[in-house]
Design a protein around this motif. Structure first.
Motif, short mmCIF file in Angstrom:
data_model
loop_
_atom_site.label_atom_id
_atom_site.label_comp_id
_atom_site.label_asym_id
_atom_site.label_seq_id
_atom_site.Cartn_x
_atom_site.Cartn_y
_atom_site.Cartn_z
N GLU A 153 50.44 35.01 47.60
CA GLU A 153 49.38 35.32 48.55
C GLU A 153 48.06 35.63 47.84
O GLU A 153 48.04 36.33 46.83
CB GLU A 153 49.81 36.51 49.39
N LEU A 154 46.99 35.12 48.42
CA LEU A 154 45.68 35.42 47.87
C LEU A 154 45.23 36.79 48.40
O LEU A 154 45.53 37.13 49.54
CB LEU A 154 44.67 34.36 48.29
N LYS A 155 44.54 37.51 47.53
CA LYS A 155 44.06 38.84 47.96
C LYS A 155 42.56 38.91 47.67
O LYS A 155 42.08 38.28 46.74
CB LYS A 155 44.76 39.93 47.16
N PRO A 156 41.85 39.72 48.44
CA PRO A 156 40.44 39.93 48.10
C PRO A 156 40.36 40.60 46.73
O PRO A 156 40.99 41.64 46.52
CB PRO A 156 39.92 40.86 49.20
N ASP A 208 37.93 42.14 43.69
CA ASP A 208 36.59 42.64 43.34
C ASP A 208 36.25 42.12 41.94
O ASP A 208 36.82 42.57 40.94
CB ASP A 208 36.61 44.16 43.38
N VAL A 235 33.17 39.62 46.16
CA VAL A 235 34.62 39.60 46.40
C VAL A 235 35.08 38.18 46.69
O VAL A 235 34.41 37.43 47.41
CB VAL A 235 34.99 40.53 47.59
N VAL A 236 36.21 37.81 46.11
CA VAL A 236 36.74 36.46 46.32
C VAL A 236 38.23 36.57 46.65
O VAL A 236 38.93 37.42 46.07
CB VAL A 236 36.56 35.61 45.04
N ASN A 237 38.70 35.72 47.56
CA ASN A 237 40.14 35.68 47.84
C ASN A 237 40.83 34.91 46.73
O ASN A 237 40.63 33.70 46.59
CB ASN A 237 40.39 34.99 49.18
N TYR A 238 41.64 35.57 45.93
CA TYR A 238 42.20 34.90 44.76
C TYR A 238 43.51 35.57 44.37
O TYR A 238 43.88 36.62 44.89
CB TYR A 238 41.21 35.01 43.60
#
Lengths: 508, 135
Positions: free
Chosen positions: A360-363, A365, A397-400
């Motif tokens: 799963e991708l998470k936000p 920082d 912030v990036v979903n990664y």
């Protein structure tokens, strides 16, 4: 008028049939009338008895007098069932309000089945003003009617075909630059049903980046008589098509000059969308296939070099050698075994990347991850007196996958510190930004750089090293690229030897 | 087996230390050649070959690896072809790599100055054969 119409060829000249008589008596007039291919008829409104002229009979393929001389026979047996009501009503209406009696209908001929005729006539009153009889004429309109029906049918088929194929026609007048088009085109969203519009306005129906393409195609058609076939992006209306095929063919005059460009306009949205999706899938597949092949190659090559060395050492071991040599060979075998383990660890890491895609991708920082990476390399940074700046404010912030980002930063930072230019302290700048809705990171250093004219294809390869540096392993950037690409991103590099290197990463 | 009279010096260009060790050991056990010079990349080898001071000690055979940092085997060959005319000696070049890719094999065979392409490891018998062919 006779009480009863009953004529036959036999008594044609006997004069006992007054109805026939008053036509046949004036043979000249009859001949004149009948020579125009017009058949005459008369109907007694009261008795419904009828008379059909020789030409009338001939038009239907009968001999004179062969047709039963009654209106009932006419309406029930000659007139086509489909038009019976039409003919009956036309008669009736004419008798009621003297509306024009002129109808086109089919009659059964003797030999050729039903044929089309046009019949017109008028009712005449007797001395007392009572309508007594109708007199009229019949002409053969079969050929004309069939052409007409054929044309109608073709027009219908054409219209239906156009509708089904989503095709419309257009024409461009070269002198006036005016474009006109068929109804089907107006039915496409966003196109007004004006009959003729300036070419410049037509361009506005399309996306801006398509204009030059159209202008060039029209110019080549007009000047070089070159036909064109383009797939163009349409300025989409709500639910309107996005892709249109525009085909144009120059119409050339006697002097060989293109005067008009004529063409079609086809909604190919569905097929084009499918094609683009297919192409996208194909690209992903080819990319995956390439990576898989690359991986297989790497596995084969890297394991092979170790196994080759192992085999080599065993071969020498079997030769007649001293105890010291045996000890040295054993040391080498130990070192091979360690390298083998490391290589397999690396391969595992790569396999792991492929299996972790579904994590799963998470936000994440960016500033925080970058700070952590810096802390982990604290000693190296202070040893090299590196100056590191970062600015992630444009895209904080990036979903990664957090572990990937850590690994990417760690690899890039380690590389910049490791391949610093001797004699100057490393300066490293890392920024983030958003372009076309996608997050980007740039990572720039002032290190020794890579000669991309020689090594462009190897920068991200496995076990590819370019520097005379004993701690170069050639695995970092390979893993970085795999991590980025597995999440649908890209990494590119710009570099100048002795000046520095800049990586641009599109994260997703 | 004694030293072949014609092969006095062998040069190995390879960054794989274990392989270089093995090759050196095998040459000495089989007494194939008295002198061996080694370089861990193509650049160092070219620098040596191009230096006129080394004319007297030029090798008879070069064993060349493909994948090396700084200058790989292909780049070495490009440079070697350029300096070859000024070398007053016939040198036999063998490319030896662990790559089994057809692309590499075909590429090596297309270079006329490469006498043969061999896949690591080279067996003792094959090594003797290579020396005999170069002699």
């Amino acid at each position: 008028m006779p009480e009863k119409i009953n004529i036959s060829l036999a008594d044609r000249n006997t004069g006992n049939d007054s109805n026939a008589d008053h036509y046949l008596a004036n043979e000249q007039l009859l001949n004149l009338l009948e020579s125009t291919n017009t058949g005459l008829w008369e109907r007694n409104i009261v008795t419904n008895e009828a008379w059909w002229s020789p030409k009338f009979c001939e038009l239907l393929g009968y001999d004179y007098g062969e047709i039963e001389q009654s209106y009932n026979f006419f309406i029930n047996h000659l007139v086509h069932p489909d038009e019976r009501e039409l003919v009956y009503n036309a008669f009736k209406n004419h008798l009621i309000d003297a509306s024009v009696y002129k109808v086109e209908f089919r009659m059964l001929t003797k030999h050729n089945g039903y044929c089309w005729f046009e019949s017109s006539g008028k009712a005449w009153p007797d001395e007392n003003g009572k309508l007594l009889k109708m007199i009229g004429a019949v002409t053969d309109i079969d050929q004309k009617k069939r052409y007409e029906l054929e044309l109608k049918k073709n027009q219908f088929i054409l219209a239906e075909t156009n509708k089904i194929a989503n095709i419309g026609g257009w024409e461009l007048n070269n002198d006036t630059s005016q474009v006109s088009w068929s109804q089907e085109i107006s039915e496409l969203d966003n196109i007004p049903s004006t009959s003729s519009v300036d070419l410049g306005k037509v361009l506005q129906f399309f996306e801006d980046d398509q204009h030059q393409l159209i202008i060039n195609a029209v110019r080549d058609a007009a000047e070089l008589c070159k036909p064109f076939d383009l797939e163009l992006r349409f300025r989409p209306a709500e639910n309107g098509p996005t892709w249109l095929r525009v085909k144009g063919i120059p119409v050339i005059n006697d002097e060989g000059k293109c005067v008009t460009i004529r063409g079609i306009f086809q909604d190919i949205n569905e097929i084009k969308t499918k094609e683009l999706n297919l192409q996208a899938s194909l690209d992903i597949l080819s990319e995956q296939n390439k990576r898989l092949q690359n991986f297989a190659h790497i596995v084969s090559h890297n394991l092979r070099s170790h196994s080759g060395n192992l085999q080599f050492m065993v071969n020498i071991f079997e030769e007649d050698i001293s105890v010291d040599d045996r000890q040295e060979i054993f040391n080498n075998i130990r070192s091979i075994s360690e390298s083998l383990a490391t290589t397999i660890d690396h391969l595992n890491e790569i396999v792991k990347i492929q299996t972790e895609i579904n994590k799963e991708l998470k936000p994440v920082d960016l500033a925080l991850v970058f700070k952590n990476t810096q802390n982990a390399l604290d000693t190296n940074i202070s040893d090299t007196k590196a100056i590191i700046c970062c600015d992630f404010s444009a895209c904080p912030v990036v979903n990664y996958i957090p572990a990937y980002l850590e690994s990417i930063f760690l690899n890039l930072l380690t590389n910049s510190l490791k391949y610093r230019q001797p004699g100057r302290s490393p300066r490293i700048v890392c920024n983030s930004y958003i372009e076309e809705g996608r997050p980007y990171i740039t990572f720039e250093d002032n290190g020794s750089g890579i000669d991309l004219t020689k090594h462009a294809d190897k920068v991200f390869g496995m076990y590819k090293t370019f520097h005379q540096n004993t701690n170069a392993k050639g695995i970092g950037l390979f893993i970085t690229r795999n991590q980025i690409e597995s999440l649908g991103g890209t990494i590119t590099v710009e570099s100048t030897v002795n000046v520095g290197t800049k990586f641009t990463i599109r994260l997703v | 087996m004694t030293f072949s009279e014609n092969i006095k010096t062998v040069c190995v260009i390879d960054d794989d230390k274990i392989y270089v060790y093995g090759l050196k050991k095998l040459i000495s056990i089989k007494q194939l050649c008295p002198n061996l010079i080694e370089f861990e990349n193509g650049k160092l080898a070219i620098d040596f070959l191009a230096n006129p001071e080394n004319q007297a000690t030029l090798p008879d055979i070069i064993f060349l690896d493909i994948n090396m940092p700084v200058m790989d085997g292909w780049d070495f060959m490009d440079n070697y072809v350029k300096i070859k005319p000024q070398l007053g000696k016939k040198i036999t070049v063998y490319m030896i790599s662990s790559s089994i890719s057809n692309e590499d094999i075909d590429r090596a065979k297309s270079i006329s100055d490469v006498s043969d392409y061999l896949i690591k490891p080279v067996s003792p018998n094959k090594l003797i054969e290579l020396f005999n062919m170069a002699a």
